[in-house]
Design a protein around this motif. Structure first.
Motif, short mmCIF file in Angstrom:
data_model
loop_
_atom_site.label_atom_id
_atom_site.label_comp_id
_atom_site.label_asym_id
_atom_site.label_seq_id
_atom_site.Cartn_x
_atom_site.Cartn_y
_atom_site.Cartn_z
N ASP A 322 0.81 -1.22 0.00
CA ASP A 322 0.00 0.00 0.00
C ASP A 322 0.84 1.27 0.00
O ASP A 322 0.30 2.37 -0.08
CB ASP A 322 -0.93 0.01 1.22
N GLY A 323 2.17 1.13 0.10
CA GLY A 323 3.04 2.30 0.11
C GLY A 323 3.32 2.81 -1.30
O GLY A 323 2.91 2.23 -2.30
N ASP A 324 4.04 3.92 -1.37
CA ASP A 324 4.44 4.52 -2.64
C ASP A 324 5.86 5.02 -2.46
O ASP A 324 6.11 6.20 -2.22
CB ASP A 324 3.48 5.65 -3.03
N PHE A 325 6.84 4.11 -2.58
CA PHE A 325 8.22 4.42 -2.27
C PHE A 325 8.80 5.52 -3.14
O PHE A 325 9.61 6.31 -2.68
CB PHE A 325 9.08 3.15 -2.38
N ASP A 326 8.41 5.56 -4.43
CA ASP A 326 9.00 6.57 -5.32
C ASP A 326 8.15 7.83 -5.42
O ASP A 326 8.50 8.76 -6.14
CB ASP A 326 9.25 5.98 -6.71
N GLY A 327 7.00 7.87 -4.72
CA GLY A 327 6.19 9.09 -4.68
C GLY A 327 5.59 9.49 -6.01
O GLY A 327 5.34 10.68 -6.24
N ASP A 328 5.31 8.50 -6.88
CA ASP A 328 4.77 8.85 -8.18
C ASP A 328 3.26 8.66 -8.25
O ASP A 328 2.66 8.75 -9.33
CB ASP A 328 5.43 8.02 -9.29
N ASP A 335 3.00 -0.84 -9.06
CA ASP A 335 4.13 -0.13 -9.64
C ASP A 335 5.20 -1.12 -10.11
O ASP A 335 5.79 -1.83 -9.30
CB ASP A 335 4.72 0.83 -8.61
N LYS A 336 5.44 -1.18 -11.44
CA LYS A 336 6.47 -2.07 -11.95
C LYS A 336 7.87 -1.51 -11.75
O LYS A 336 8.86 -2.24 -11.89
CB LYS A 336 6.23 -2.34 -13.45
N CYS A 337 7.97 -0.23 -11.44
CA CYS A 337 9.26 0.40 -11.12
C CYS A 337 9.08 1.12 -9.78
O CYS A 337 9.03 2.36 -9.73
CB CYS A 337 9.68 1.39 -12.20
N PRO A 338 8.95 0.37 -8.67
CA PRO A 338 8.55 0.97 -7.41
C PRO A 338 9.58 1.91 -6.78
O PRO A 338 9.25 2.65 -5.88
CB PRO A 338 8.30 -0.25 -6.50
N THR A 339 10.82 1.89 -7.26
CA THR A 339 11.84 2.78 -6.69
C THR A 339 12.23 3.91 -7.63
O THR A 339 13.11 4.70 -7.30
CB THR A 339 13.09 1.96 -6.32
N ILE A 340 11.60 3.98 -8.80
CA ILE A 340 11.90 5.03 -9.77
C ILE A 340 10.60 5.74 -10.13
O ILE A 340 9.64 5.10 -10.57
CB ILE A 340 12.54 4.44 -11.05
N PRO A 341 10.52 7.06 -9.93
CA PRO A 341 9.27 7.76 -10.24
C PRO A 341 8.90 7.61 -11.71
O PRO A 341 9.76 7.63 -12.61
CB PRO A 341 9.60 9.23 -9.90
N GLY A 342 7.62 7.41 -11.95
CA GLY A 342 7.13 7.29 -13.31
C GLY A 342 5.71 7.82 -13.40
O GLY A 342 5.31 8.71 -12.64
N ASP A 343 4.94 7.27 -14.31
CA ASP A 343 3.55 7.69 -14.43
C ASP A 343 2.66 6.46 -14.50
O ASP A 343 3.11 5.35 -14.79
CB ASP A 343 3.35 8.59 -15.66
N ALA A 347 2.55 2.07 -15.73
CA ALA A 347 2.54 1.24 -14.51
C ALA A 347 3.64 1.68 -13.55
O ALA A 347 4.30 0.87 -12.91
CB ALA A 347 2.70 -0.24 -14.85
N GLY A 348 3.82 3.00 -13.43
CA GLY A 348 4.78 3.54 -12.48
C GLY A 348 6.18 3.69 -13.01
O GLY A 348 7.07 4.12 -12.27
N CYS A 349 6.45 3.34 -14.26
CA CYS A 349 7.79 3.46 -14.83
C CYS A 349 7.88 4.73 -15.67
O CYS A 349 6.88 5.25 -16.17
CB CYS A 349 8.11 2.24 -15.71
N SER A 350 9.11 5.22 -15.84
CA SER A 350 9.33 6.42 -16.64
C SER A 350 9.81 6.01 -18.04
O SER A 350 10.33 4.91 -18.25
CB SER A 350 10.40 7.31 -15.99
N ARG A 351 9.62 6.93 -18.99
CA ARG A 351 10.09 6.66 -20.35
C ARG A 351 11.53 7.11 -20.47
O ARG A 351 11.82 8.30 -20.60
CB ARG A 351 9.22 7.38 -21.38
N THR A 352 12.46 6.16 -20.40
CA THR A 352 13.88 6.47 -20.53
C THR A 352 14.46 5.64 -21.67
O THR A 352 14.04 4.51 -21.93
CB THR A 352 14.64 6.14 -19.23
N ASP A 353 15.43 6.23 -22.39
CA ASP A 353 16.11 5.56 -23.49
C ASP A 353 17.58 5.92 -23.40
O ASP A 353 18.06 6.85 -24.06
CB ASP A 353 15.50 5.99 -24.83
N THR A 354 18.29 5.21 -22.57
CA THR A 354 19.68 5.55 -22.26
C THR A 354 20.56 5.57 -23.50
O THR A 354 21.39 6.46 -23.68
CB THR A 354 20.24 4.55 -21.23
#
Length: 602
Positions: A322-328, A335-343, A347-354
Motif C-alpha cells: 500500500d506504500g508509494d516508495f517513489d512518490g509517483d 508499480d512495476k518500477c517501485p523505486t523510480i518515479p514514473g507515471d 505502470a509507475g515506470c518512466s520513459r527512458t532511453d539511455t
C-alpha cells in the motif's frame, strides 16, 4: 468478592463469645491469566502461536480493587481491599506448532481492613504467588488450512507461593484448554475455553458453614475481539468462570485494552476493566500496564502491509504493497518500477532511453548499447568485420569465411588441428577438446561453460558478463538458473510482460551456447486445485515459454516443453512461501540421450 453466597461470620455463634485470631485457609486468590506469547490478545489464547525460534518476555504491573470481601452480620468487610502485583511472563516457540510459556506473579502490596476483632488474622501484605508453566500445541492455521487457528494446551500451577497472602493452593492446579481464532480482514476474534482443576477448599473461613463458602473446580471461558495490522492496536476481552461446586457464584470481567509497537523489539500495552460477580478473586475493577520485549512485531496478514512499514525501516516494496516508495502516485502493488518515479500510464515506470536507439529501457535488452528493434535493442556484434556475427563466429577476433564459422583456414596455435576444425584456433588444445584447453569464446578468462555472456568480454565475478550488465541467467552443468521468476497471469498460460526480459536472457544464452544440445522447459504448480488440471495448465505454460524462446531465435528442436503440475515440489506446500516457490519454470539441460525428462526427479 464473597457476597450472598459467601460466608456469614458468627451466624451460628452467640454474639458475646470471642475467639482467638485465626488465619483464613491458604488458596490462590488471583484470577488474572496472561497469554504468555501475547499474540493477538494479552489475556485470551487465540489459537495462533509464535513461529519457530521466536520469543517474547513481558513485564506487567497490576492493581485489583477489592478482590476478596466477607459478609459478617450483614456487614461487608474488605479482607483484601487492594492488591498490587507484578507479573513476568515469557514464551518461546520450539517449532511452528509447539510453544512453551511460563509466568511468575509476585504480590508486591496487599491491604484490607483489620478483622482482629472478628477473630481473623490479617493476610500477609506481600509474597510470591503461584508460578505457572504451560505448553501449547498448534493443530490448524488459517494461513495454511484456510479455516481458523486452532491450538490445545495446558498450564500447571505449582504450590510454592505464600499461603498467608492468598498466593497458593494446597497442591498442584491444572488448566487444560482449547483455543480458536480467525481473522476477518483487519479484525481478529478468538475463544479460549478451559477447566481449572484445583485442590478443594471446604470453607474459606474456619467459622463458615462448610457449604456456601467452598472453592472447587471451575470452567473458565475467555473471548476477545482485536484489531490487526497497525502499530496502534485495540482489543476487547471478556473472561468468565462457572464453578463446578454447588451453590457457588459465577464471575465475569470485561477488559478493554490498547497496545502500541514502539519498535520491532518493544511493545507497550495497558488494560483496564470491571468485574462482575462475587466469586473470590473477582475485583470491583482492575488495571494493568506493561511491555513486551523480543519478537513483538505483529505478523503480516493476508493482503496487509507489514506493520514495519510504519517504523521507517528499509523494506522491500512487496512488504509494503500500500506504500508509494517513489512518490509517483502509483501504489507499490501496481508499480512495476517501485523505486523510480514514473507515471500511471506506464505502470509507475518512466520513459527512458539511455542508448538513444528509440527503444525504451524497459523494452530494451541492451539499454546501454544502441541497436534495432529486431534484436530487442541490441547491436550487431562483429569484432573482426568478417560479416559473421560474433554470436555465430568461432573466431570473433580474426576474419574468416562464413563457411568456416568465421575462422581462417590454418593452424595458428600449432596444436595439430587446423583452424577449420579447431574451436580455439588461438590456443593449443587436445583433439578430444576440439583444440581448446577450455572453451572461452570471448577470451575474457571465463570458460564458456559458466560464461553467461559468451560473446562479450566480462569478468568472472559477473558470470562472464560486462560489469555494466546484470546477467539474469547462470549456466550450470545441469540447468540454466534464473535470478528472477517467470510469471503468468493467474490461472492462465499467458506470460506477464515483466517476464520478457528474463526470457530474453534465456534465449540469448541458448543462442550463444550451441554446445547446449537440449533444454527441458519445465513448468510447475503448487498443490492447490486438481492434480490433472494443474498438469494441464503447467503443460500449456511450458509450451507458451517454448513459443516465446523460438520467437527469439532459439531452434525449436533444442526445446522440450514439459508440464509437471504439482508432482515435483521443491518446498513444502504447507506455507504460502513454499507454494509461491513451487510455482516456477525451470530449464534443465539434457546432454545425453538417456537423460529422459519423463524419468523421476533425482
Amino acid at each position: 468478592m464473597l457476597g450472598p453466597v459467601a460466608l456469614a461470620l458468627f451466624l451460628l455463634l452467640p454474639g458475646m463469645v470471642t475467639f482467638a485470631q485465626t488465619p483464613l485457609p491458604g488458596f490462590e486468590l488471583e484470577r488474572l491469566e496472561l497469554n504468555p506469547g501475547t499474540e493477538g490478545s494479552l489475556v485470551v489464547g487465540t489459537g495462533e502461536l509464535l513461529t519457530a525460534g521466536q520469543f517474547r518476555i513481558s513485564a506487567i504491573a497490576h492493581y485489583s480493587h477489592r478482590p476478596l470481601m466477607l459478609l459478617v452480620d450483614n456487614v461487608t468487610y474488605e479482607v483484601v481491599g487492594g492488591r498490587t502485583t507484578t507479573h513476568v511472563a515469557a514464551a518461546y516457540a520450539l517449532t511452528n506448532w509447539l510453544e512453551l510459556g511460563v509466568q511468575l506473579p509476585l504480590v508486591a502490596a496487599q491491604w484490607g481492613q483489620d478483622l482482629s476483632s472478628e477473630g481473623l488474622l490479617r493476610p500477609a501484605s506481600f509474597g510470591i504467588s503461584t508460578p505457572l508453566a504451560g505448553v501449547r500445541l498448534g493443530l490448524l492455521t488459517q494461513e495454511s488450512q484456510g479455516l481458523l487457528d486452532l491450538a490445545v494446551g495446558g498450564d500447571v500451577g505449582f504450590p510454592v507461593g505464600n499461603p498467608e497472602g492468598f498466593g497458593r493452593d494446597a497442591g498442584l492446579r491444572y488448566l487444560p484448554r482449547v483455543m480458536v481464532g480467525r481473522r476477518f480482514g483487519f479484525i481478529r476474534a478468538a475463544l479460549d475455553v478451559g477447566v481449572l482443576l484445583r485442590p478443594r477448599v471446604a470453607g474459606i473461613s474456619p467459622l463458615g458453614t462448610g457449604g456456601a463458602d467452598q472453592l472447587d473446580n471451575e470452567v473458565r471461558i475467555g473471548a476477545a475481539v482485536m484489531t490487526t495490522g497497525r502499530r496502534l492496536r485495540w482489543e476487547f476481552n471478556a473472561r468468565g468462570s462457572l464453578s463446578l461446586a454447588r451453590n457457588q457464584p459465577a464471575a465475569a470481567e470485561l477488559l478493554p485494552g490498547v497496545r502500541y509497537l514502539v519498535n520491532p523489539s518493544l511493545e507497550v500495552f495497558a488494560l483496564a476493566g470491571v468485574g462482575l460477580g462475587t466469586a473470590p478473586g473477582t475485583p470491583l475493577f482492575r488495571f494493568l500496564a506493561g511491555g513486551s520485549f523480543g519478537d513483538v512485531t505483529p505478523r503480516r496478514g493476508p493482503g496487509e502491509s507489514s506493520v514495519r512499514c510504519d517504523l521507517g525501516l528499509a523494506l522491500s516494496p512487496e512488504e509494503c504493497p500500500d506504500g508509494d516508495f517513489d512518490g509517483d502516485g502509483v501504489r507499490n502493488l501496481e508499480d512495476k518500477c517501485p523505486t523510480i518515479p514514473g507515471d500511471s500510464a506506464r505502470a509507475g515506470c518512466s520513459r527512458t532511453d539511455t542508448d538513444k536507439d528509440g527503444i525504451e529501457d524497459t523494452l530494451d535488452a541492451c539499454p546501454t548499447e544502441p541497436g534495432d528493434a529486431a534484436r530487442q535493442g541490441c547491436p550487431v556484434s562483429d569484432q573482426d568485420k568478417d560479416g559473421v556475427e560474433d554470436s555465430l563466429d568461432s573466431c570473433p577476433a580474426e576474419a574468416g569465411p562464413a563457411d568456416n564459422r568465421g575462422c581462417p583456414v590454418k593452424d595458428k596455435d600449432k596444436d595439430g588441428i587446423e583452424n577449420d576444425q579447431d574451436e580455439c584456433p588461438d590456443e593449443p588444445g587436445p583433439l578430444e577438446r576440439r583444440g581448446c584447453p577450455e572453451e572461452d569464446s570471448d577470451k575474457d578468462g571465463v570458460p564458456n561453460r559458466i560464461d553467461t555472456c559468451a560473446n562479450e568480454r566480462g569478468v568472472a565475478t559477473n558470470m562472464g558478463c560486462p560489469e555494466h550488465e546484470e546477467p539474469l541467467v547462470e549456466i550450470t552443468h545441469k540447468e540454466l538458473k534464473l535470478s528472477g521468476k517467470v510469471v503468468f497471469e493467474a490461472s492462465r498460460a499467458r506470460l506477464q510482460s515483466r517476464s520478457f526480459v528474463l526470457l530474453d536472457w534465456v534465449a540469448k544464452v541458448m543462442r550463444e551456447h550451441p554446445e547446449i544440445p537440449v533444454v527441458v522447459v519445465g513448468a510447475h504448480t503448487d498443490d492447490r486445485g486438481l492434480s490433472e488440471e494443474n498438469r494441464r495448465l503447467s503443460q500449456q505454460r511450458a509450451e507458451e515459454v517454448r513459443r516465446y524462446l523460438i520467437g527469439k531465435g532459439v531452434a525449436a528442436e533444442r526445446l522440450v516443453p514439459k508440464g509437471y503440475g504439482q508432482d515435483r515440489p521443491e518446498y513444502s506446500n504447507a506455507t504460502s512461501f513454499g507454494r509461491e516457490n513451487n510455482r516456477r519454470v525451470d530449464f534443465k539441460i539434457i546432454r545425453n540421450s538417456d537423460e529422459n525428462p519423463e524419468s523421476p526427479q533425482r
